[in-house]
Design a protein around this motif. Structure first.
Motif, mmCIF file in Angstrom:
data_model
loop_
_atom_site.group_PDB
_atom_site.id
_atom_site.type_symbol
_atom_site.label_atom_id
_atom_site.label_comp_id
_atom_site.label_asym_id
_atom_site.label_seq_id
_atom_site.Cartn_x
_atom_site.Cartn_y
_atom_site.Cartn_z
ATOM 1 N N GLY A 185 -0.039 5.269 -2.633
ATOM 2 C CA GLY A 185 -1.074 6.101 -2.018
ATOM 3 C C GLY A 185 -1.232 7.419 -2.736
ATOM 4 O O GLY A 185 -0.755 7.601 -3.867
ATOM 5 N N THR A 186 -1.884 8.379 -2.046
ATOM 6 C CA THR A 186 -2.232 9.630 -2.726
ATOM 7 C C THR A 186 -1.535 10.856 -2.144
ATOM 8 O O THR A 186 -1.679 11.956 -2.670
ATOM 9 C CB THR A 186 -3.762 9.862 -2.647
ATOM 10 O OG1 THR A 186 -4.139 9.783 -1.261
ATOM 11 C CG2 THR A 186 -4.522 8.829 -3.455
ATOM 12 N N ASP A 187 -0.782 10.690 -1.050
ATOM 13 C CA ASP A 187 -0.087 11.839 -0.463
ATOM 14 C C ASP A 187 1.073 12.222 -1.388
ATOM 15 O O ASP A 187 1.975 11.410 -1.620
ATOM 16 C CB ASP A 187 0.431 11.437 0.925
ATOM 17 C CG ASP A 187 1.243 12.543 1.582
ATOM 18 O OD1 ASP A 187 1.422 13.611 0.949
ATOM 19 O OD2 ASP A 187 1.716 12.328 2.713
ATOM 20 N N PRO A 188 1.075 13.451 -1.909
ATOM 21 C CA PRO A 188 2.143 13.840 -2.838
ATOM 22 C C PRO A 188 3.539 13.750 -2.219
ATOM 23 O O PRO A 188 4.532 13.544 -2.924
ATOM 24 C CB PRO A 188 1.822 15.293 -3.197
ATOM 25 C CG PRO A 188 0.513 15.617 -2.565
ATOM 26 C CD PRO A 188 0.107 14.509 -1.646
ATOM 27 N N ALA A 189 3.617 13.898 -0.876
ATOM 28 C CA ALA A 189 4.930 13.877 -0.210
ATOM 29 C C ALA A 189 5.384 12.468 0.164
ATOM 30 O O ALA A 189 6.559 12.259 0.486
ATOM 31 C CB ALA A 189 4.889 14.741 1.044
#
Ligand code: G3P
Ligand code: CA
Length: 365
Positions: free
Chosen positions: A323-327
């Protein structure tokens, strides 16, 4: 006694000893020692970077303890000195980002700006605090946005001393388990310049702990060069030359890290160091093809312990992100497997539990 009955008797004694040692460990720690499924401390080793710092505020006894419970071979304290020359575990001498010092009005006047290794830093610095004063502070999570779960521990844990880290490692070195320490001298030239040289003090403290031979469970690491050479003259402990993809050592003892990884540079490092600790990108930069560093270092007789595997997407190459959530956590296991397949001899990780699982699966194949 025949050879086999002697061996059997020895096994029984060893089993009894292990059982007793394990009981002692459980009594002391309240926890079962991690089962030893691989030869202790044989490569590839798993080094808990600042403890299990993906899951607890870094450089706290809680972070190191969790790492040990997860089976890490080594726990890593970065070291700086207090005003009264006590080694404490912090990534830098500026403690603004990893303690609650800013909330202590009694220390407000100690906020200052200093030039350290050519960079200006404004904050509070360990060398301006006695150990007793530092012990009144509490650790906080360095990366609250990436690791919000860890903030629930903010305000709970002290800044540990090296002595406490050594004691923790020894306390858990029971029942056939060995937990080593992997201390890093932080800003040794800067500390020497303000009257707090590190080398002899560190060597003496480790010697007092019974560690001064290459076979002892200790690696001393530094991004600087001359402090490692001085330490090499004082102890038989194994040394690791840290390096990064860019820049060079703060003591200017080598022109650049790039020069250090040429065949001639590696040969020079091998005169005082057991191995190198390169940034991951020096072995494989993102999804680009690997460099020749593993083979080059091995040719020079050096082991490689690269840093640092972290689970969050932001630290992983695009092909291993979820996905794209950095965390959000990506495929850190695959990242570790890639580097292990290249022949590294150990690695630093903020998630030692994952590292141990991946490493053990490889060794048990
Ligand atoms: O010591 C290996 C690795 O920890 C180097 O980077 O900045 O996390 O100390 P740093
Ligand atoms: Ca370090």
């Amino acid at each position: 006694m025949t050879h086999s009955s002697t061996a059997k008797a020895a096994q029984t004694v060893a089993a009894l000893w292990l059982a007793l040692a394990s009981s002692a460990a459980i009594a002391q720690t309240g926890a079962m020692p991690h089962p030893v499924t691989v030869q202790p401390l044989s490569p590839p080793i798993v080094i808990a970077h600042r403890g299990a710092s993906g899951l607890r505020p870094e450089h706290t006894i809680a972070s190191y303890t969790l790492a040990i419970e997860q089976g890490a071979d080594f726990i890593e304290p970065d070291l700086v000195l207090t005003k009264d020359d006590v080694f404490v575990a912090r990534h830098e001498n500026d403690i603004i980002g990893t303690t609650d010092v800013a909330k202590h009005p009694e220390f407000a006047a100690r906020k200052t700006t200093k030039l350290i290794d050519g960079e200006s830093h404004t904050g509070w610095f360990t060398e301006d605090f006695t150990l007793a004063e530092l012990k009144t502070l509490r650790a906080v999570e360095r990366l609250p946005k990436l690791r919000p779960d860890n903030t629930k521990y903010d305000g709970q844990f002290e800044v540990p001393t090296l002595a406490e880290v050594i004691a923790l490692a020894k306390q858990h070195s029971v029942g056939g388990r060995v937990v080593g320490i992997y201390p890093e001298t932080k800003h040794p030239s800067y500390f020497a310049s303000i009257g707090h040289p590190m080398e002899a003090r560190l060597v003496a403290q480790l010697k007092a702990a019974g560690w001064d031979k290459p076979s002892d469970p200790v690696f001393i690491q530094s991004f600087e060069v001359d402090n490692l050479k001085r330490i090499h003259a004082m102890t038989g402990l194994r040394l690791i030359q840290l390096m990064d993809a860019n820049g060079g050592p703060a003591d200017h003892a080598a022109p650049s890290y790039a020069a250090m990884v040429t065949p001639e540079g590696l040969k020079a490092v091998a005169k005082y160091a057991y191995g190198i600790g390169p940034g991951l990108a020096m072995i494989e930069n993102g999804d680009a093809p690997p460099t020749t560093l593993v083979a080059d270092a091995h040719t020079a007789g050096l082991r490689l312990h690269p840093w640092t595997f972290r689970a969050e997407n932001i630290f992983l190459p695009p092909s291993l992100q979820n996905g794209t959530d950095p965390a959000a956590h990506g495929r850190i296991e695959d990242a570790m497997r890639r580097y292990l397949a290249l022949g590294i001899d150990g690695f630093f990780t903020d998630f030692p539990g994952i590292g141990v699982k991946v490493r053990n699966a490889l060794k048990e194949k």
